[in-house]
Scaffold this motif. Structure first.
Motif, PDB file in Angstrom:
ATOM      1  N   TYR A 192     -61.198 -31.065 -53.711  1.00 41.92           N
ATOM      2  CA  TYR A 192     -61.168 -31.360 -55.193  1.00 41.92           C
ATOM      3  C   TYR A 192     -62.111 -30.288 -55.675  1.00 41.92           C
ATOM      4  CZ  TYR A 192     -58.343 -35.295 -54.865  1.00 41.92           C
ATOM      5  OH  TYR A 192     -56.896 -36.273 -54.637  1.00 41.92           O
ATOM      6  N   PHE A 193     -62.979 -29.491 -54.893  1.00 40.29           N
ATOM      7  CA  PHE A 193     -64.122 -28.651 -55.477  1.00 40.29           C
ATOM      8  C   PHE A 193     -63.686 -27.298 -54.931  1.00 40.29           C
ATOM      9  CE2 PHE A 193     -65.943 -33.002 -55.427  1.00 40.29           C
ATOM     10  CZ  PHE A 193     -66.512 -32.892 -56.886  1.00 40.29           C
ATOM     11  N   SER A 194     -62.550 -26.939 -54.594  1.00 39.71           N
ATOM     12  CA  SER A 194     -61.926 -25.669 -54.121  1.00 39.71           C
ATOM     13  C   SER A 194     -61.152 -25.026 -55.121  1.00 39.71           C
ATOM     14  CB  SER A 194     -61.392 -26.132 -52.727  1.00 39.71           C
ATOM     15  OG  SER A 194     -62.236 -26.503 -51.713  1.00 39.71           O
ATOM     16  N   SER A 195     -60.947 -25.334 -56.247  1.00 36.18           N
ATOM     17  CA  SER A 195     -60.081 -24.724 -57.094  1.00 36.18           C
ATOM     18  C   SER A 195     -60.338 -23.332 -57.522  1.00 36.18           C
ATOM     19  CB  SER A 195     -60.091 -25.276 -58.587  1.00 36.18           C
ATOM     20  OG  SER A 195     -59.300 -24.773 -59.584  1.00 36.18           O
ATOM     21  N   GLU A 196     -59.878 -22.281 -57.631  1.00 38.03           N
ATOM     22  CA  GLU A 196     -60.116 -21.105 -57.979  1.00 38.03           C
ATOM     23  C   GLU A 196     -60.412 -21.009 -59.372  1.00 38.03           C
ATOM     24  OE1 GLU A 196     -56.591 -18.632 -57.190  1.00 38.03           O
ATOM     25  OE2 GLU A 196     -56.855 -18.772 -54.945  1.00 38.03           O
ATOM     26  N   GLU A 197     -60.165 -21.814 -60.192  1.00 38.75           N
ATOM     27  CA  GLU A 197     -60.648 -21.872 -61.650  1.00 38.75           C
ATOM     28  C   GLU A 197     -61.949 -22.319 -61.955  1.00 38.75           C
ATOM     29  OE1 GLU A 197     -57.946 -24.530 -63.566  1.00 38.75           O
ATOM     30  OE2 GLU A 197     -56.150 -23.604 -62.907  1.00 38.75           O
ATOM     31  N   GLU A 198     -62.778 -23.028 -60.946  1.00 37.09           N
ATOM     32  CA  GLU A 198     -63.945 -23.395 -61.073  1.00 37.09           C
ATOM     33  C   GLU A 198     -64.867 -23.028 -59.851  1.00 37.09           C
ATOM     34  OE1 GLU A 198     -63.108 -27.287 -60.378  1.00 37.09           O
ATOM     35  OE2 GLU A 198     -61.880 -27.485 -62.361  1.00 37.09           O
ATOM     36  N   ASP A 199     -66.007 -22.624 -60.078  1.00 40.49           N
ATOM     37  CA  ASP A 199     -66.881 -21.967 -58.929  1.00 40.49           C
ATOM     38  C   ASP A 199     -68.029 -22.788 -58.513  1.00 40.49           C
ATOM     39  OD1 ASP A 199     -68.608 -20.320 -57.620  1.00 40.49           O
ATOM     40  OD2 ASP A 199     -69.584 -19.341 -59.258  1.00 40.49           O
ATOM     41  N   TRP A 200     -67.561 -23.694 -57.297  1.00 41.33           N
ATOM     42  CA  TRP A 200     -68.513 -24.701 -56.787  1.00 41.33           C
ATOM     43  C   TRP A 200     -69.139 -24.260 -55.509  1.00 41.33           C
ATOM     44  CZ3 TRP A 200     -69.638 -28.780 -59.971  1.00 41.33           C
ATOM     45  CH2 TRP A 200     -68.751 -29.233 -60.663  1.00 41.33           C
ATOM     46  N   GLU A 201     -70.184 -24.763 -55.217  1.00 42.22           N
ATOM     47  CA  GLU A 201     -70.871 -24.484 -53.879  1.00 42.22           C
ATOM     48  C   GLU A 201     -71.199 -25.755 -53.469  1.00 42.22           C
ATOM     49  OE1 GLU A 201     -74.090 -21.787 -54.225  1.00 42.22           O
ATOM     50  OE2 GLU A 201     -73.201 -20.108 -55.011  1.00 42.22           O
TER      51      GLU A 201
END
Length: 229
Positions: A192-201
């Protein structure tokens, strides 16, 4: 009849009005269980959003801790009106500050200052009314788990969970962190935190509660950081 799961808001309406949640209730871990992991991630002057707060005293215990910066403010939200009403009633009676250890009890004016550092509001975490980049930290203890408790096989594509993550990304400030305590393993959470639209680490720290009597004694602390753009 459809069986309600924790992913359904009606489940929590019943829980807080008729079930165990009629009194303040803690979902799977209490503050003392996670204190040493959490405190280093709470910077001075931070604005914190606690999602799915229910009628938990977690925020009050964090604010009362001697290592918590005094300039922190926590906004506690939940979709369940009855839970928020309970907490606002306790706050009005001045009973929230009484949850602190007696060694930390202070005169009434200072207790009032403690209460002013936390507020409680009915809000849908997937569709909040807050402006972009509003919070330095987002705290979650079990809400992510509830969203994934649909009773169906988890595939990383649950639409409500996707909406939750998108909304959290919108209202979290660049460089801000989601601090998530969960019973779900990384292979369920990280998609859920691997979307190309969002920048998560993200990082994860597994932990257990030595004194727990619960069969579910393996937990995970996720630090999920929004990119600085």
């Amino acid at each position: 009849l459809m069986t309600l799961t924790p992913s359904n808001p009606k489940y929590w309406d019943e829980f807080y009005s008729e079930g165990e949640g009629r009194k303040t209730f803690e979902w799977f871990v209490v503050f003392e269980d996670v204190r040493e992991m959490l405190i280093p991630h709470i910077p001075p002057n931070s604005s914190i959003l606690h999602i799915g707060a229910g009628n938990s005293l977690f925020s009050e215990h964090l604010l009362a801790d001697s290592q918590c910066p005094s300039s922190v403010h926590i906004l506690n939200i939940d979709i369940c009106q009855s839970a928020i009403e309970q907490m606002n009633e306790l706050k009005l009676k001045g009973e929230l500050s009484s949850s602190r250890p007696k060694s930390q009890q202070k005169k009434k004016s200072q207790q009032q200052q403690q209460q002013d550092k936390s507020t409680y509001e009915v809000m849908d975490a997937t569709n909040t009314t807050y402006e972009d980049n509003s919070f330095d930290r987002i705290l979650d203890k079990g809400t992510f788990d509830a969203f994934l408790s649909t009773g169906e096989q988890e595939s990383g594509e649950d639409p409500d969970t996707i909406r939750l993550v998108k909304e959290m990304y919108r209202i979290l400030r660049p460089g801000g962190e989601m601090l998530v305590f969960s019973m779900n393993a990384p292979f369920l959470v990280f998609p859920y935190f691997s979307s190309e639209e969002e920048d998560w680490e993200y990082t994860v720290t597994p932990f257990t509660k030595a004194r727990t009597k619960n069969a579910f004694n393996s937990y995970f602390f996720y630090v999920i950081k929004k990119g600085k753009e």
